[in-house]
Design a protein around this motif. Structure first.
Motif, PDB file in Angstrom:
ATOM      1  N   ALA A   1       0.834  -1.203   0.000  1.00  0.00           N
ATOM      2  CA  ALA A   1       0.000   0.000   0.000  1.00  0.00           C
ATOM      3  C   ALA A   1       0.870   1.255   0.000  1.00  0.00           C
ATOM      4  O   ALA A   1       0.576   2.226  -0.707  1.00  0.00           O
ATOM      5  CB  ALA A   1      -0.934  -0.008   1.212  1.00  0.00           C
ATOM      6  N   VAL A   2       1.952   1.214   0.790  1.00  0.00           N
ATOM      7  CA  VAL A   2       2.864   2.367   0.821  1.00  0.00           C
ATOM      8  C   VAL A   2       3.459   2.595  -0.573  1.00  0.00           C
ATOM      9  O   VAL A   2       3.517   3.725  -1.071  1.00  0.00           O
ATOM     10  CB  VAL A   2       3.981   2.154   1.873  1.00  0.00           C
ATOM     11  N   CYS A   3       3.873   1.506  -1.225  1.00  0.00           N
ATOM     12  CA  CYS A   3       4.435   1.622  -2.588  1.00  0.00           C
ATOM     13  C   CYS A   3       3.418   2.231  -3.552  1.00  0.00           C
ATOM     14  O   CYS A   3       3.752   3.081  -4.375  1.00  0.00           O
ATOM     15  CB  CYS A   3       4.857   0.250  -3.111  1.00  0.00           C
TER      16      CYS A   3
ATOM     17  N   VAL B   1       7.724  -3.153  -8.871  1.00  0.00           N
ATOM     18  CA  VAL B   1       8.466  -2.752  -7.677  1.00  0.00           C
ATOM     19  C   VAL B   1       7.620  -3.035  -6.439  1.00  0.00           C
ATOM     20  O   VAL B   1       8.095  -3.594  -5.444  1.00  0.00           O
ATOM     21  CB  VAL B   1       8.841  -1.250  -7.755  1.00  0.00           C
ATOM     22  N   MET B   2       6.337  -2.666  -6.520  1.00  0.00           N
ATOM     23  CA  MET B   2       5.410  -2.878  -5.406  1.00  0.00           C
ATOM     24  C   MET B   2       5.335  -4.363  -5.025  1.00  0.00           C
ATOM     25  O   MET B   2       5.433  -4.724  -3.846  1.00  0.00           O
ATOM     26  CB  MET B   2       4.044  -2.324  -5.826  1.00  0.00           C
ATOM     27  N   VAL B   3       5.198  -5.211  -6.039  1.00  0.00           N
ATOM     28  CA  VAL B   3       5.098  -6.653  -5.788  1.00  0.00           C
ATOM     29  C   VAL B   3       6.393  -7.180  -5.162  1.00  0.00           C
ATOM     30  O   VAL B   3       6.373  -7.983  -4.219  1.00  0.00           O
ATOM     31  CB  VAL B   3       4.771  -7.400  -7.102  1.00  0.00           C
ATOM     32  N   LEU B   4       7.535  -6.696  -5.671  1.00  0.00           N
ATOM     33  CA  LEU B   4       8.827  -7.149  -5.146  1.00  0.00           C
ATOM     34  C   LEU B   4       9.025  -6.711  -3.699  1.00  0.00           C
ATOM     35  O   LEU B   4       9.502  -7.479  -2.857  1.00  0.00           O
ATOM     36  CB  LEU B   4       9.979  -6.612  -6.023  1.00  0.00           C
TER      37      LEU B   4
ATOM     38  N   GLY C   1      -1.321 -11.216  -2.782  1.00  0.00           N
ATOM     39  CA  GLY C   1      -2.228 -10.240  -2.157  1.00  0.00           C
ATOM     40  C   GLY C   1      -1.880  -8.822  -2.601  1.00  0.00           C
ATOM     41  O   GLY C   1      -2.765  -8.002  -2.878  1.00  0.00           O
ATOM     42  N   ALA C   2      -0.577  -8.554  -2.689  1.00  0.00           N
ATOM     43  CA  ALA C   2      -0.135  -7.239  -3.151  1.00  0.00           C
ATOM     44  C   ALA C   2      -0.591  -6.990  -4.585  1.00  0.00           C
ATOM     45  O   ALA C   2      -1.015  -5.885  -4.933  1.00  0.00           O
ATOM     46  CB  ALA C   2       1.388  -7.138  -3.050  1.00  0.00           C
ATOM     47  N   ALA C   3      -0.522  -8.035  -5.414  1.00  0.00           N
ATOM     48  CA  ALA C   3      -0.947  -7.891  -6.808  1.00  0.00           C
ATOM     49  C   ALA C   3      -2.439  -7.548  -6.886  1.00  0.00           C
ATOM     50  O   ALA C   3      -2.847  -6.680  -7.670  1.00  0.00           O
ATOM     51  CB  ALA C   3      -0.663  -9.178  -7.588  1.00  0.00           C
TER      52      ALA C   3
ATOM     53  N   LEU D   1      -6.677  -3.400  -7.620  1.00  0.00           N
ATOM     54  CA  LEU D   1      -7.808  -2.698  -7.017  1.00  0.00           C
ATOM     55  C   LEU D   1      -7.562  -1.196  -6.934  1.00  0.00           C
ATOM     56  O   LEU D   1      -8.476  -0.380  -7.116  1.00  0.00           O
ATOM     57  CB  LEU D   1      -8.062  -3.265  -5.609  1.00  0.00           C
ATOM     58  N   TRP D   2      -6.308  -0.835  -6.651  1.00  0.00           N
ATOM     59  CA  TRP D   2      -5.938   0.550  -6.329  1.00  0.00           C
ATOM     60  C   TRP D   2      -6.535   1.621  -7.245  1.00  0.00           C
ATOM     61  O   TRP D   2      -7.189   2.554  -6.763  1.00  0.00           O
ATOM     62  CB  TRP D   2      -4.408   0.661  -6.288  1.00  0.00           C
ATOM     63  N   PRO D   3      -6.323   1.509  -8.587  1.00  0.00           N
ATOM     64  CA  PRO D   3      -6.845   2.577  -9.463  1.00  0.00           C
ATOM     65  C   PRO D   3      -8.371   2.676  -9.462  1.00  0.00           C
ATOM     66  O   PRO D   3      -8.924   3.695  -9.846  1.00  0.00           O
ATOM     67  CB  PRO D   3      -6.318   2.205 -10.854  1.00  0.00           C
ATOM     68  N   ARG D   4      -9.081   1.601  -9.044  1.00  0.00           N
ATOM     69  CA  ARG D   4     -10.546   1.630  -9.041  1.00  0.00           C
ATOM     70  C   ARG D   4     -11.093   2.054  -7.690  1.00  0.00           C
ATOM     71  O   ARG D   4     -12.291   2.262  -7.536  1.00  0.00           O
ATOM     72  CB  ARG D   4     -11.106   0.230  -9.319  1.00  0.00           C
TER      73      ARG D   4
END
Lengths: 99, 235
Positions: free
Chosen positions: A73-75, A84-87, B183-185, B190-193
């Motif tokens: 979330a921070v990324c 980068v976020m996933v890594l 989960g990050a993916a 989701l983020w842009p929506r």
């Protein structure tokens, strides 16, 4: 079983795409149908986040995956690229598990 | 063909100048299409890794990218299967997520004239990114933007899926935190929506959290779709 799921998803997703190219616009362009298709991903994706990050069989747990989610979330907040976020998320979980 | 018409009608700038602007516009559309292809194509790495982490073979991961080719649906299917969910729940979630592509196709079919045979091909590359580029390009160049982004993403998405799947298949995915990356993916997708419907996102998450102890894996996600009902009723 996995192959059946792969092929069923492929057939279904292609059918959805091709339908939109061939049906008269009036059929799918009702406001509610439009809103449902646009908003459904929001509900489903946030549910997928919950299940993927906190799910452990039939219970909810907070572990290294939750920390990874915060890092992700921070990324995203900092507008870093997707990869980068996933890594960063993976590295956060890996680090916590190695401690 | 378009350029000839444009020149005959333009009185201000000379013919060569009008042609140059047209060239610039085309180049700009192509640049945006390829740019988004490079950016999104790299998601494929995480998808390939997520798929093999969830227990799919490299061939199954690649088949998903070649045949399904719509990222959120692919992630959803492997997410549900990886959590021990049934194939039916996984497929249903993937199809619900893929339903927006039908809406994209409706918008595009009104924007880009195309033969019936060509539409069969266009359907496969009708995704978030190709639609975004097509609908934000000048109308006569919508088709150029659509194909550049669609085919560009297709090629890179499939190459990177293969790389990610092979890479993850050869390492200890848990030690590397790759399961947490899934989960990050989802959050990244989701983020842009999120700003469109923040309360719906919270509702979906709550329904899923409440359902996890009671429903078999995969079903909580489907139930979260119900969070949409109050939103639609209000419209």
């Amino acid at each position: 079983m996995i192959w059946a799921a792969v092929l069923a998803t492929a057939a279904g997703c292609y059918l959805l795409k091709v339908t939109g190219w061939f049906v008269p616009a009036s059929v799918l362009e009702r406001p509610r149908v439009r809103a449902a298709a646009a908003l459904l991903p929001v509900a489903l994706l946030s549910a997928l986040v919950v299940v993927q990050v906190f799910g452990d069989g039939r219970s909810l747990v907070v572990d290294a995956r939750a920390a990874a989610l915060v890092a992700a979330a921070v990324c995203l907040w900092c507008r870093l690229p997707f990869v980068v976020m996933v890594l960063v998320a993976a590295a956060t979980a890996a680090l916590l598990r190695a401690l | 063909m378009r350029r000839r018409g444009g020149c005959a009608l333009t009185s201000g700038p000379g013919p060569s100048e009008a042609a140059r602007t047209d060239q610039d516009l085309r180049r700009e559309v192509i640049r945006r299409g390829l740019g988004i292809a490079v950016a999104v194509g790299t998601y494929g790495l995480s998808f390939g890794a997520a798929a093999t982490t969830a227990g799919l073979s490299v061939a199954q991961a690649c088949a998903l990218s070649l045949l399904v080719f719509t990222g959120a649906s692919q992630f959803a299917l492997v997410g549900v299967l990886g959590a021990g969910g049934s194939a039916v729940a996984g497929v249903a979630t993937a199809l619900l997520l893929g339903s927006r592509n039908a809406m994209y196709a409706v918008a595009l079919s009104g924007l880009i004239p195309m033969s019936r045979k060509r539409r069969l091909l266009a359907a496969q590359v009708t995704i978030d990114e190709s639609t975004a580029v097509a609908t934000t390009s000048p109308v006569p160049l919508a088709g150029l933007g659509f194909w550049t982004a669609g085919l560009g993403v297709y090629v890179l998405w499939n190459l990177s899926t293969l790389l990610g799947a092979v890479g993850a298949a050869t390492v200890d995915t848990r030690a590397l935190g790759l399961d947490a990356a899934v989960g990050a993916a989802f959050l990244g997708l989701l983020w842009p929506r999120l700003k469109d419907a923040p309360r719906l996102a919270v509702g979906g998450a709550l329904v899923a959290a409440v359902a996890v102890p009671f429903a078999p894996a995969g079903v909580p996600v489907l139930l979260a779709g119900l969070a949409l009902v109050p939103v639609l009723v209000r419209r």
